[in-house]
Motif scaffolding. Structure first.
Motif, short mmCIF file in Angstrom:
data_model
loop_
_atom_site.label_atom_id
_atom_site.label_comp_id
_atom_site.label_asym_id
_atom_site.label_seq_id
_atom_site.Cartn_x
_atom_site.Cartn_y
_atom_site.Cartn_z
N GLY A 149 0.78 -1.23 0.00
CA GLY A 149 0.00 0.00 0.00
C GLY A 149 0.81 1.29 0.00
O GLY A 149 0.23 2.37 0.09
N ASP A 150 2.13 1.21 -0.12
CA ASP A 150 2.94 2.43 -0.09
C ASP A 150 2.64 3.35 -1.28
O ASP A 150 2.72 2.91 -2.43
CB ASP A 150 4.43 2.09 -0.10
N ASN A 151 2.30 4.59 -0.99
CA ASN A 151 2.06 5.64 -2.01
C ASN A 151 0.96 5.29 -3.01
O ASN A 151 0.92 5.84 -4.10
CB ASN A 151 3.34 5.98 -2.78
N VAL A 152 0.08 4.36 -2.65
CA VAL A 152 -1.05 4.07 -3.52
C VAL A 152 -2.18 5.03 -3.16
O VAL A 152 -2.54 5.90 -3.95
CB VAL A 152 -1.50 2.61 -3.42
N SER A 187 3.67 7.01 1.91
CA SER A 187 4.49 6.01 2.58
C SER A 187 5.57 6.65 3.45
O SER A 187 6.20 7.64 3.05
CB SER A 187 5.15 5.12 1.53
N ALA A 188 5.78 6.04 4.62
CA ALA A 188 6.88 6.49 5.49
C ALA A 188 8.20 5.90 5.01
O ALA A 188 9.28 6.30 5.44
CB ALA A 188 6.61 6.06 6.92
N ASN A 189 8.11 4.92 4.11
CA ASN A 189 9.31 4.24 3.62
C ASN A 189 10.04 4.99 2.50
O ASN A 189 11.13 4.61 2.12
CB ASN A 189 8.94 2.85 3.10
N THR A 190 9.37 6.02 1.96
CA THR A 190 10.00 6.78 0.87
C THR A 190 10.10 8.27 1.23
O THR A 190 9.46 9.11 0.59
CB THR A 190 9.19 6.64 -0.45
#
Lengths: 329, 415
Positions: free
Chosen positions: B185-188, B192-195
């Motif tokens: 679900g990242d940036n969908v 996202s906190a991962n990017t």
């Protein structure tokens, strides 16, 4: 913008007098007269292609909201001429009485021909065998009667109210869906369908199922019924009904057609139906939506899909696909 | 409400169906019963996460093989827009279904597997989106979770993709790059906190803000006549209306018009829609019009404004995408259908096969195979009114129908 006070009774529709002068729009990027104006325009285009490309089309009419919507769209496509094809009802014999009453009234008002073919006849002739047991339904038995009727009248195009948002196999359907002599859907080898270039060329014996409201959602249909003031059968609105519970679903206890175990308790509940199929496979939902506005609001907030109350789809994950391969619409 | 039509593209296993499932899940568009079915099935298949592709892969063969064979149409809405997504197959064998899905889309999402980068299907699908003139392209670089959300990987793929863009002649196209993980679900829908290195919009934010290209982008009136309405009723005794859908422009009562291919002229007398009359009809609408003069108009004719004539000819040159297992060869007969007009035609010449990496035209080719793209000249048995595809998508495109099997064998985009 759209005149919402137009007459609802189709027989009383005014003839070609000028009610208002304005701009007809169907664009999605401007203010539209209807929420679904672009879908309406698309459906009308499809209806006209059917009449131009086929010798003998027919509209499959169940008395449900989707086929009622189709009838209104067909009227619009050919006005001031009459709808240039008959309606065909494949009667399971398990209809809600309200639906049949409604059907007959509508046909009379429109002045179109109605053909009724009965599943009971196919059972009597031994062509199909009635299902037995708790979940017996005549829904899948309709296919034989449908194919027989198409053959009897040599219909080459059958227009239906199936929508792609209903079910995941239906999401794969074309607008012009070619079927072979046995009515079979070849799902892995469908004709590409590009832009508005609809290819209705077929060989003798083949026929095409046409789905003008493919791109409508359940909410679109309800919004259209509201905005167009289209009459629908009373069972779509909340009413008190004797019911019982099975598998977490609410079933009508008022009709002998629905099988009920002796230990399944009958209670009065306030319910309405979201789809109107064969009574034996259509469950009700709890509702207090007495008006079309409330129905639209209820659909908008619903957490369950429309066919969630259809036991025929729950038989297996591929229930719809299998039925379609055998000629179901 | 605004409607946005989107198609997905990208190679097999790049995660197209999963991405759509993720969008549906995160926008709470999956109803309880559908979600429960996905949960049950994911567990039964031994997945330790939700297999969102189950939401869209509707055929048994698709679920068995874990691939998408045919286009699925998915519908959902936010408070801002109604979306229609065509989830298309990534497998090269099903390219024709991918073209089908993209043909009516205003925007395309091309997925790239972050581990693999730009591969053959990526540039093939980008090429097809260019050919179809899909104006808004979102390159979703997916599976970022499998490359530790590496900014360098994202940048490298972006640079590689940029080389393709540089070769494209479609300058008006907007292209946006977004790093995502459809599975997690990242940036969908959610940022996202991962990017932390990515400050742009999420995929859904981008779609919500998109000013989608008008599907009927031209200003010129094109009204192909579908059928003639002649009610056999006393009150409409002399009524003779021409029914069709307007592709481009606005048409008003009193406008001077020309009927093609006959070149007969007249004026618009009335515009009817059901039991009402209108002064003007705008593009996209279906209606019935009557003319001042009793001229001969039938199905397949095109009504245009007097001063806005398209080309009318018995020969045309086009780029075709071939969709049939039977090869396209010179001299073969096909029905050419453009909207309501169907004309028997002959393939006059195949000029060559177009390479989908924008590199060249192979002029030695004298036949087109399934899923190949080429440039051809077609001879028509009757004159056709048409436009260049870049000026009008409706009157600038056509299908070729096999005269023996009746199948839709190819699609053409007129030069």
């Amino acid at each position: 913008m759209w005149d919402t006070h137009q007459l609802t009774k189709m027989k009383n529709r005014p003839t070609m007098e000028v009610l208002e002068k304005k701009v007809l729009e169907a664009q999605t990027d401007t203010r539209t007269r209807l929420n679904v104006a672009h879908l309406e325009s698309e459906a009308i285009y499809i209806f006209r292609e059917v009449v131009a490309q086929f010798e003998k089309p027919v509209l499959l009419f169940s008395g449900g909201k989707d086929s009622i919507t189709l009838v209104r769209l067909a009227q619009k496509a050919f006005y001031p001429a009459k709808i240039p094809f008959p309606l065909l009802h494949i009667d399971t014999g398990h209809n809600f009485p309200e639906t049949i009453e409604f059907r007959d009234k509508l046909v009379e008002e429109l002045g179109v021909e109605l053909i009724v073919r009965n599943v009971q006849d196919a059972i009597d002739q031994g062509k199909v065998v009635e299902e037995k047991g708790k979940y017996a339904s005549r829904n899948s038995l309709q296919t034989t009667t449908l194919l027989d009727a198409l053959e009897e009248f040599k219909f080459d195009a059958a227009i239906g109210g199936a929508r792609r948002d209903e079910e995941k196999a239906r999401a794969k359907e074309r607008i012009f869906s070619v079927r072979d002599d046995f009515g079979q859907w070849d799902e892995k080898n469908q004709r590409p369908e590009l832009f508005d270039h609809l290819n209705g060329k077929i060989e003798l014996g083949q026929n095409v199922r046409v789905f003008p409201i493919s791109n409508w959602t359940e909410l679109d249909v309800w919004s259209y019924i509201e905005e167009e003031h289209i009459e629908i059968p009373s069972i779509y609105f909340a009413h008190t009904r004797k019911t019982f519970l099975r598998d977490g679903m609410i079933w009508s206890a008022e009709d002998a057609v629905v099988y009920r175990e002796s230990d399944e308790v009958v209670e009065e509940r306030m319910v309405r139906f979201r789809t109107v199929g064969d009574m034996s496979c259509t469950a009700a939902v709890l509702s207090d939506a007495f008006s079309i506005q409330k129905v639209v609001a209820e659909i908008r907030d619903s957490k369950i899909s429309e066919r969630g109350a259809r036991i025929d789809d729950k038989r297996s994950e591929a229930a719809m696909e299998k039925r379609k391969q055998q000629g179901y619409f | 409400m605004d409607v946005l039509k989107i198609a997905t593209a990208g190679s097999v296993d790049d995660g197209k169906s999963t991405l759509i499932g993720r969008i549906l899940y995160d926008t709470k568009s999956l109803t309880t019963d559908k979600l429960e079915a996905i949960e049950t099935k994911s567990k039964a298949n031994g997945f330790d996460y939700l297999d969102f592709s189950l939401a869209t892969d509707g055929l048994v063969a698709e679920r068995e093989q874990g691939i998408t064979i045919d286009v699925a149409h998915i519908y959902f809405s936010t408070r801002k827009k109604s979306y229609i997504i065509a989830d298309t197959p990534g497998h090269i064998e099903y390219t024709r279904n991918m073209v089908t899905g993209a043909s009516t889309s205003q925007a395309s999402i091309i997925l790239v597997d972050a581990r693999k980068g730009v591969i053959e299907q990526t540039y093939r699908h980008f090429f097809i989106n260019n050919l179809l003139r899909v104006k808004d392209i979102i390159v979703a670089i997916n599976k970022m979770d499998l490359v530790d959300f590496s900014e360098n990987t994202f940048k490298a793929i972006k640079a590689e993709f940029q080389k393709l863009i540089d070769k494209s002649a479609y300058a008006e196209q907007n292209i946006t790059f977004i790093p995502v993980s459809a599975l997690q679900g990242d940036n969908v829908v959610e940022k996202s906190a991962n990017t932390p290195w990515y400050s742009g919009e999420t995929l859904l934010e981008h779609l919500e803000e998109l000013n989608a290209q008008d599907l009927y982008e031209v200003s010129q009136v094109r009204f192909p006549v579908q059928t003639v309405i002649r009610p056999k009723k006393d009150e409409f005794h002399d009524f003779r209306g021409y029914a069709g859908k307007l592709y481009g422009g606005d048409l008003s009562v009193g406008d001077d018009i020309t009927v093609l291919p006959s070149l007969t002229t007249s004026k618009v007398k009335e515009i009817h829609f059901f039991d009402k009359q209108f002064d003007t009809a705008s593009r996209g609408s279906s209606f019935v019009l009557t003319l001042d003069d009793d001229v001969n108009v039938s199905r397949g004719d095109m009504i245009v404004k007097f001063e806005e004539k398209p080309q009318v000819a018995k020969q045309l040159t086009a780029t075709v995408c071939w969709m049939d297992s039977k090869n396209l060869v010179p001299g073969a007969n096909y029905f050419l259908q453009s909207g309501s007009n169907r004309i028997l035609s002959k393939i006059k010449a195949i000029h060559g096969q177009v390479a989908t990496d924008f590199s060249n035209i192979d002029e030695s080719t004298n036949a087109l195979q399934l899923n190949e793209i080429g440039s051809i000249t077609i001879q028509l048995s009757k004159p056709l009114a048409f436009d260049s595809y870049k000026n009008n998508k409706a009157s600038g495109s056509f299908i070729l129908i096999d005269a023996q099997t009746n199948t839709t064998a190819g699609v053409g985009f007129i030069d």
